[in-house]
Design an enzyme around this catalytic site. Structure first.
Site, PDB file in Angstrom:
ATOM      1  N   GLU A  66       1.963   0.022  -5.380  1.00 48.56           N
ATOM      2  CA  GLU A  66       0.598   0.409  -5.250  1.00 48.56           C
ATOM      3  C   GLU A  66       1.624   1.662  -5.593  1.00 48.56           C
ATOM      4  OE1 GLU A  66      -2.789   3.098  -3.808  1.00 48.56           O
ATOM      5  OE2 GLU A  66      -1.466   2.840  -2.094  1.00 48.56           O
ATOM      6  N   ASP A 102       0.831  -1.161  -0.174  1.00 48.48           N
ATOM      7  CA  ASP A 102       0.090  -0.137  -0.280  1.00 48.48           C
ATOM      8  C   ASP A 102       0.931   0.931   0.024  1.00 48.48           C
ATOM      9  OD1 ASP A 102      -2.715   0.980   0.225  1.00 48.48           O
ATOM     10  OD2 ASP A 102      -1.920   2.204   2.055  1.00 48.48           O
TER      11      ASP A 102
END
Ligand code: NOJ
Length: 533
Positions: free
Chosen positions: A261, A209
């Protein structure tokens, strides 16, 4: 490495947004046993891997992206045993499992942050986060001008205890998501053990993330437009972190992978994450941000392929996620038929995405052609909506729980007699349910299944090269060896397809010409398009 099965290079991966996938215990929130009960559905859909959004203990301020314990499961989602059962069940069905790791920030309820708050300025505990003195008289102004992704300043003031100075702590997202200080060796060591905990359990991959934000400029300068180096995006130090993680992954048997990401100013910036010895993949969000345009798709495909090839990596393609407006609505036109056009375009875009070399990431519900839902403001739960005081619409509209059956309470998302789903489903939701679409051979679900099956069987045997052939304005023609062609028509007039046999069309109206807002796959004998050039 010889003998390795680099499954992720050409995988179709399905994003399970766990809260909204399937609820087994009737609390209106999706959970791991619910996912387990639907694994067969995913196998039959024809995907190769699942990416499961965070299921760790969390106050759920950002729906799981605020983790208070990285090595356990939140009781709302089940237990560690339930996780193991999902993993085992998925593996038995030939599905790989990617979990979501959130290393940029913890929850403010994480023991590490609570200890930091208690310990006071200058302590090693505070050194694991970003605590700074404020600016101006009495330090009343934040340390710099950085903003939270959800609106407002990225700093929150912490009054000092008796005799201690006030400080501010950094949160690039919600104030309940304090950023970790990756310059502290203790943080790196802790995450290495988190990685090992899940790799030991047998996960196949990690989604990282906010991967581009972990390293911050230690001088904490103001963010200024046009600065050569961003104070917290894509800094060189961040790559050292992924180098260390890669060594950990490589020390495990089987093919473990990690996907970052990240957003970067261009495809070459993104490709830095997939250099040798770093991440295996990086999400390519360019497509998700582009309008319906053959010229734009052509540019994205070319830039992406050039950038990843330069570092010998494989590309990824993403049309939708739990952070973006659903494809059907993104491509909808204004007017009464807007969503119908949006659906035609979404189906066409899927065919283009699946025809490219690399992996395709599919977001749950896209296979049902779900549109974005206009969730009533009083029911919205996204911190982006709440913290921005309503100036950001928030992401709830793409996160509405999946309709499994028509007619049942919550469309079969929860068992009968359960609490209402955590986000309300619109009246028409049941019409789009899995059960209804399974009965209809012309449904979007049937189309997805067909496309994914052909991708695995026929396209899986194609070479990795792809060429963009010259084509009429408004169209895009991709060719792969041997003898495969994908044609997309974004124009306003029907387009002439190539000579060859139709494999699959996105439109319900196939004819001798390819209508606007559609795409199709063709087989053109033994033609070698790529090697001829
Ligand atoms: C990206 C996640 O996809 C998003 O849902 C989340 O809010 C932010 N990272 C912060 O963790």
């Amino acid at each position: 490495m010889p003998g390795r099965d680099e499954w992720w290079r050409n995988a179709a991966c399905y994003e399970v947004y766990l809260r909204s996938f399937a609820d087994s215990d009737g609390d209106g929130i999706g959970d791991l046993p619910g996912l387990r009960s639907r694994l067969r559905y995913l196998r039959d859909l024809g995907v190769d891997a699942l990416w499961i959004t965070p299921f760790y203990p969390s106050p759920q301020v950002d729906h799981g992206y605020d983790v208070s314990d990285y090595t356990d499961v939140d009781p709302r989602f089940g237990t560690l045993g339930d996780f193991d059962a999902v993993l085992e069940g998925a593996h038995q069905m030939g599905l790989r499992v990617i979990i979501d790791l959130v290393p940029n920030h913890t929850s403010a309820q994480h023991t590490g942050f609570r200890a930091a708050m208690a310990a006071g300025p200058g302590s090693p505990e505070r050194g694991r986060y970003h605590f700074r003195p404020g600016q101006g008289r009495g330090g009343l102004r934040p340390p710099n001008n950085w903003r939270s992704a959800f609106g407002g300043p990225a700093w929150t003031r912490v009054p000092g205890a008796e005799g201690q100075a006030d400080e501010w702590y950094l949160h690039l997202h919600h104030q309940e998501q304090p950023d970790l200080n990756w310059a502290s060796p203790a943080v790196g060591d802790e995450f290495e053990s988190v990685l090992r905990f899940w790799l030991d359990r047998g996960v196949d991959g990690l989604r990282i993330d906010v991967a581009m934000c972990l390293a911050k400029d230690p001088r904490y300068p103001d963010l200024r437009r046009g600065d050569d180096r961003h104070p917290y995006h894509n800094r060189p130090e961040v790559h050292e972190i992924y180098g260390r993680w890669r060594a950990v992954l490589d020390s495990y048997p089987g093919d473990r992978m990690m996907i970052a990401e990240a957003v970067a100013p261009d495809a070459a910036g993104l490709a830095r994450y997939v250099r040798a010895g770093e991440c295996h993949q990086v999400f390519n969000f360019a497509w998700l941000e582009t309008r319906w345009s053959a010229a734009d798709f052509r540019r994205i495909i070319k830039d992406t392929l050039d950038a990843v090839r330069a570092v010998n990596a494989s590309p990824t393609w993403v049309l939708a996620s739990h952070d973006a407006v659903r494809t059907v609505s993104r491509y909808a036109t204004s007017g009464p038929n807007g969503n119908a056009v949006g659906l035609e375009r979404a189906r066409a875009a899927l065919l283009v995405m699946l025809s490219l070399p690399g992996s395709a990431y599919v977001f749950q519900g896209e296979e049902l052609g779900l549109p974005q839902v206009d969730v009533p403001p009083s029911a919205r739960r996204d911190p982006a909506w709440v913290q921005s005081g309503g100036s950001m619409p928030g992401r709830d509209g793409c996160r509405v729980p999946i309709p499994w059956n028509k007619g049942e309470q919550s469309c079969g998302f929860s068992p009968a007699g359960s609490s209402a789903p955590w986000l309300p489903q619109p009246q028409s939701w049941g019409e789009l349910s899995v059960a209804d679409q399974e009965r209809d051979s012309s449904s979007t679900l049937a189309f997805y299944r067909k496309a994914l099956r052909i991708r695995r069987t026929v396209l899986g045997g194609l070479d990795d090269g792809v060429v963009i052939l010259p084509s009429a304005p408004g169209t895009l023609v991709l060719a792969r060896d041997p003898g495969f062609i994908c044609v997309l028509n974004c124009g306003s007039r029907p387009a002439r397809p190539p000579a060859g046999d139709l494999i699959l069309s996105s439109t319900h109206r196939p004819g001798s010409l390819l209508p606007p807002n559609s795409a199709a796959w063709f087989h053109t004998g033994g033609t070698n398009w790529v090697s001829r050039r």
